[in-house]
Design an enzyme around this catalytic site. Structure first.
Site, PDB file in Angstrom:
ATOM      1  N   HIS A   1       0.529  -1.157   0.004  1.00 64.32           N
ATOM      2  CA  HIS A   1       0.098   0.329   0.198  1.00 64.32           C
ATOM      3  C   HIS A   1       1.144   1.245  -0.194  1.00 64.32           C
ATOM      4  CE1 HIS A   1      -3.921  -2.341   0.061  1.00 64.32           C
ATOM      5  NE2 HIS A   1      -3.303  -3.011   1.640  1.00 64.32           N
TER       6      HIS A   1
ATOM      7  N   ASP B   1      -4.610 -11.525   5.017  1.00 63.76           N
ATOM      8  CA  ASP B   1      -5.717 -10.847   5.157  1.00 63.76           C
ATOM      9  C   ASP B   1      -6.925 -12.202   4.904  1.00 63.76           C
ATOM     10  OD1 ASP B   1      -5.417  -8.232   6.101  1.00 63.76           O
ATOM     11  OD2 ASP B   1      -5.292  -8.293   4.084  1.00 63.76           O
TER      12      ASP B   1
ATOM     13  N   ASP C   1      -4.482 -11.229  -2.151  1.00 60.24           N
ATOM     14  CA  ASP C   1      -4.319  -9.884  -0.901  1.00 60.24           C
ATOM     15  C   ASP C   1      -5.874  -9.958  -0.832  1.00 60.24           C
ATOM     16  OD1 ASP C   1      -2.793  -9.066   1.870  1.00 60.24           O
ATOM     17  OD2 ASP C   1      -4.442  -7.671   0.850  1.00 60.24           O
TER      18      ASP C   1
ATOM     19  N   HIS D   1      -7.118  -7.011  -0.515  1.00 57.56           N
ATOM     20  CA  HIS D   1      -6.433  -5.293  -0.881  1.00 57.56           C
ATOM     21  C   HIS D   1      -5.623  -5.070  -1.982  1.00 57.56           C
ATOM     22  CE1 HIS D   1      -7.295  -5.886   3.531  1.00 57.56           C
ATOM     23  NE2 HIS D   1      -8.422  -5.086   3.458  1.00 57.56           N
TER      24      HIS D   1
END
Length: 175
Positions: free
Chosen positions: A45, A171, A82, A84
């Site tokens: 990120h 996650d 993931d 995300h």
């Protein structure tokens, strides 16, 4: 952002994690041929200018750039799975012709980007594959992986990477 916090050890930990990814690249490009950097999170990120989503440094992008600097003319692919989307890796790698990045991630989840199937970047080297949260491996995920992600990572005669980096998220792991 309000979710990403620092401690007195954060900088040192991030330097060590970055070094771990870089060492993994050097091992994979050397006699070992495979290696693993066990760090959490992968930093996907963090952009060039912003830490967010619990990521202070972008270890994955640093490893790719290291590989391209140390091993001239190398082609590198990154497969990121993931919950995300790793917008930081996409942001950093989109201007590198010898790098490809594909993200398989949940639709309508942080960072609320990459919400449609797309190929983009200056060199058409970034692919986003959003999937709905109810998707299972056998009902949709496997098909996206085999038919979209893996051919983007490597296709004989079109794009044959010298190095493949897997950026694994945890996650979605059942507890």
């Amino acid at each position: 952002d309000n979710d990403t916090y620092l401690t007195t050890e954060s900088y040192d930990v991030c330097l060590r994690a970055t070094a771990t990814w870089i060492r993994a690249v050097d091992l994979a490009m050397g006699t070992e041929r495979t290696s693993m950097a066990l760090t959490r999170p992968p930093g996907h990120h963090a952009t060039k200018t912003l830490s967010n989503g619990f990521c202070l440094f972008n270890f994955c992008a640093a490893a790719v750039i290291h590989a391209m600097q140390k091993y001239p003319n190398i082609k590198v692919s990154v497969l990121d799975w993931d919950v995300h989307y790793g917008q930081g890796v996409a942001d950093i790698l989109q201007n590198f012709p010898n790098a490809r990045y594909v993200s398989i991630h949940q639709l309508h989840a942080f960072p609320y980007m990459g919400e449609k199937y797309a190929i983009f970047g200056q060199y058409q080297n970034i692919m986003t594959i959003p999937i709905i949260s109810e998707t299972s491996f056998s009902c949709g995920y496997k098909q996206n992986l085999i038919e979209k992600a893996l051919p983007f990572v490597s296709t004989t005669g079109e794009w044959e990477p010298d190095l493949v980096i897997v950026c694994s998220g945890y996650d979605a792991l059942d507890s």
